[in-house]
Design a protein around this motif. Structure first.
Motif: not given
Length: 203
Positions: A87-95, A100-104, A113-117, A143-150
């Motif tokens: 839903d976040a990517y649908a609302a904000l766009g794939r780019r 911003d995605v984890v905040r949404h 707390l949101v965690v997206v690996p 390469a790995v990226t962790l998206g986090i929203y507190d």
């Protein structure tokens, strides 16, 4: 022996009571953990065994001792987290930026707390150099990226770990090994476990 066991159990229970009481006074921390996302930027897809290993590393970082008793943390259903990501990517766009995605997602799920690996790089191949007497060379990259929203501090950020190997073949240079090191780096830089435990104390 029986008397000693009873003494240990009583002592342990008395030690647990204050923490148990505090946990009961506060609502549990709501954590949204998305399964590993493998992006199209990866030349290859890791085996299920490798993906499971990376997932376990995140699970350990989010582990709260005695959570089954203290109920300090509630992990939101996996399917709800995956739907919130879509839903976040649908609302904000794939780019959209991962932060911003984890905040949404945090807003949609009412999560603390949101965690997206995200696996952004995974490749391995062999090639031969100019020196014919040498064995094959191994090129691998992970390469790995962790998206986090507190939500409690309104912090949305991402941390990346990466590893590369390009030399004569060595088992420790294989991508399945490098990606684990990359995940360890990202988790360490994000301070995920420390952030989680601080939240269980302050909630």
């Amino acid at each position: 022996m029986y008397r000693l066991l009873c003494t240990v159990l009583v002592t342990f229970s008395l030690w647990l009571l204050p923490a148990w009481g505090e946990a009961a006074e506060h609502a549990p921390l709501r954590v949204a953990q998305v399964p590993l996302v493998v992006t199209d930027s990866c030349w290859q897809v890791p085996s299920q065994a490798v993906q499971d290993t990376l997932e376990r590393k995140i699970d350990r970082a989010l582990h709260v001792p005695l959570n089954g008793v203290l109920q300090a943390v509630t992990f939101l259903p996996e399917k709800d987290c995956e739907q919130a990501l879509d839903d976040a990517y649908a609302a904000l766009g794939r780019r959209a930026r991962l932060r911003d995605v984890v905040r949404h997602m945090g807003t949609q799920l009412d999560a603390d707390l949101v965690v997206v690996p995200v696996l952004t790089g995974y490749e391995q191949y062999t090639h031969f150099g100019w020196h014919w007497e040498r064995g094959p060379y191994l090129h691998s990259y992970a390469a790995v990226t962790l998206g986090i929203y507190d939500c409690r501090t309104d912090e949305a950020f991402s941390k990346t770990g990466s590893r590369m190997f390009d030399d004569e073949y060595a088992a420790w240079g294989e991508v399945a090994t490098l990606v684990q090191e990359a995940m360890d780096q990202a988790l360490q830089e994000a301070g995920l476990h420390t952030r989680l435990m601080a939240g269980t104390k302050n909630k």
